[in-house]
Design a protein around this motif. Sequence first.
Motif, PDB file in Angstrom:
ATOM      1  N   LEU A   1      55.372  -6.029  71.769  1.00 34.05           N
ATOM      2  CA  LEU A   1      55.722  -7.052  72.668  1.00 34.05           C
ATOM      3  C   LEU A   1      55.214  -8.449  72.024  1.00 34.05           C
ATOM      4  O   LEU A   1      56.064  -9.188  72.548  1.00 34.05           O
ATOM      5  CB  LEU A   1      54.786  -6.844  74.020  1.00 34.05           C
ATOM      6  CG  LEU A   1      55.194  -5.739  74.657  1.00 34.05           C
ATOM      7  CD1 LEU A   1      54.022  -5.467  75.988  1.00 34.05           C
ATOM      8  CD2 LEU A   1      56.371  -5.651  75.423  1.00 34.05           C
ATOM      9  N   GLY A   2      54.437  -8.669  71.545  1.00 38.48           N
ATOM     10  CA  GLY A   2      54.138  -9.944  70.810  1.00 38.48           C
ATOM     11  C   GLY A   2      55.417 -10.566  69.764  1.00 38.48           C
ATOM     12  O   GLY A   2      55.613 -11.631  69.820  1.00 38.48           O
ATOM     13  N   ASN A   3      55.856  -9.438  69.169  1.00 40.89           N
ATOM     14  CA  ASN A   3      56.948  -9.734  68.198  1.00 40.89           C
ATOM     15  C   ASN A   3      58.269 -10.156  69.081  1.00 40.89           C
ATOM     16  O   ASN A   3      58.946 -10.938  68.764  1.00 40.89           O
ATOM     17  CB  ASN A   3      57.218  -8.815  67.259  1.00 40.89           C
ATOM     18  CG  ASN A   3      56.112  -8.617  66.071  1.00 40.89           C
ATOM     19  OD1 ASN A   3      55.417  -9.549  65.864  1.00 40.89           O
ATOM     20  ND2 ASN A   3      56.141  -7.275  65.766  1.00 40.89           N
ATOM     21  N   LEU A   4      58.181  -9.299  70.174  1.00 39.20           N
ATOM     22  CA  LEU A   4      59.490  -9.521  71.035  1.00 39.20           C
ATOM     23  C   LEU A   4      59.507 -10.979  71.578  1.00 39.20           C
ATOM     24  O   LEU A   4      60.400 -11.663  71.802  1.00 39.20           O
ATOM     25  CB  LEU A   4      59.540  -8.590  72.100  1.00 39.20           C
ATOM     26  CG  LEU A   4      60.098  -7.054  71.604  1.00 39.20           C
ATOM     27  CD1 LEU A   4      60.095  -6.060  72.763  1.00 39.20           C
ATOM     28  CD2 LEU A   4      61.718  -7.242  71.027  1.00 39.20           C
ATOM     29  N   LEU A   5      58.279 -11.363  71.940  1.00 41.75           N
ATOM     30  CA  LEU A   5      57.966 -12.694  72.464  1.00 41.75           C
ATOM     31  C   LEU A   5      58.368 -13.820  71.558  1.00 41.75           C
ATOM     32  O   LEU A   5      59.032 -14.785  71.716  1.00 41.75           O
ATOM     33  CB  LEU A   5      56.568 -12.939  72.918  1.00 41.75           C
ATOM     34  CG  LEU A   5      56.237 -12.370  74.356  1.00 41.75           C
ATOM     35  CD1 LEU A   5      54.776 -12.285  74.682  1.00 41.75           C
ATOM     36  CD2 LEU A   5      57.316 -12.996  75.518  1.00 41.75           C
ATOM     37  N   VAL A   6      58.257 -13.658  70.177  1.00 44.33           N
ATOM     38  CA  VAL A   6      58.230 -14.515  69.023  1.00 44.33           C
ATOM     39  C   VAL A   6      59.920 -14.621  68.875  1.00 44.33           C
ATOM     40  O   VAL A   6      60.195 -15.745  68.839  1.00 44.33           O
ATOM     41  CB  VAL A   6      57.613 -14.333  67.962  1.00 44.33           C
ATOM     42  CG1 VAL A   6      58.417 -15.045  66.659  1.00 44.33           C
ATOM     43  CG2 VAL A   6      56.175 -14.428  68.031  1.00 44.33           C
TER      44      VAL A   6
ATOM     45  N   LYS B   1      65.476 -19.201  71.999  1.00 47.80           N
ATOM     46  CA  LYS B   1      65.587 -20.024  73.066  1.00 47.80           C
ATOM     47  C   LYS B   1      65.425 -21.485  72.554  1.00 47.80           C
ATOM     48  O   LYS B   1      65.985 -22.582  73.060  1.00 47.80           O
ATOM     49  CB  LYS B   1      64.756 -19.888  74.184  1.00 47.80           C
ATOM     50  CG  LYS B   1      65.112 -18.693  74.950  1.00 47.80           C
ATOM     51  CD  LYS B   1      64.360 -18.537  76.378  1.00 47.80           C
ATOM     52  CE  LYS B   1      64.771 -17.384  77.426  1.00 47.80           C
ATOM     53  NZ  LYS B   1      64.194 -17.734  78.677  1.00 47.80           N
ATOM     54  N   ASN B   2      64.613 -21.649  71.490  1.00 49.49           N
ATOM     55  CA  ASN B   2      64.097 -22.879  70.952  1.00 49.49           C
ATOM     56  C   ASN B   2      64.705 -23.032  69.460  1.00 49.49           C
ATOM     57  O   ASN B   2      63.887 -22.351  68.978  1.00 49.49           O
ATOM     58  CB  ASN B   2      62.698 -23.241  71.298  1.00 49.49           C
ATOM     59  CG  ASN B   2      62.525 -24.694  70.939  1.00 49.49           C
ATOM     60  OD1 ASN B   2      63.153 -25.463  70.436  1.00 49.49           O
ATOM     61  ND2 ASN B   2      61.128 -25.109  71.286  1.00 49.49           N
TER      62      ASN B   2
END
Length: 78
Positions: free
Chosen positions: A59-64, A70-71
């Motif tokens: 999940l942390g890697n997907l958030l990154v 997005k940015n």
Amino acid sequence: MLENGSLRNCCDLGGRGSFGLAERAEEQEETAAAAGPRPAWVVTALSGVLIFTTVVDILGNLLVIVSVFKNRKLRNSG
């Protein structure tokens, strides 16, 4: 060529170059056999910790990945 089976003496588990690995392996097997199997709650707890850690990592890697898409400024490390 090596004579008198010196390669076997050197590289066998009980040979000169083993640094006592064969003896240590035998001691560990005896200790494990004397200790018996682990309790079920220990296996369950360790499995749960491993699964939880894996899920949090993914999940942390997907958030990154989503943040970088997005940015665009996040693509450069500097």
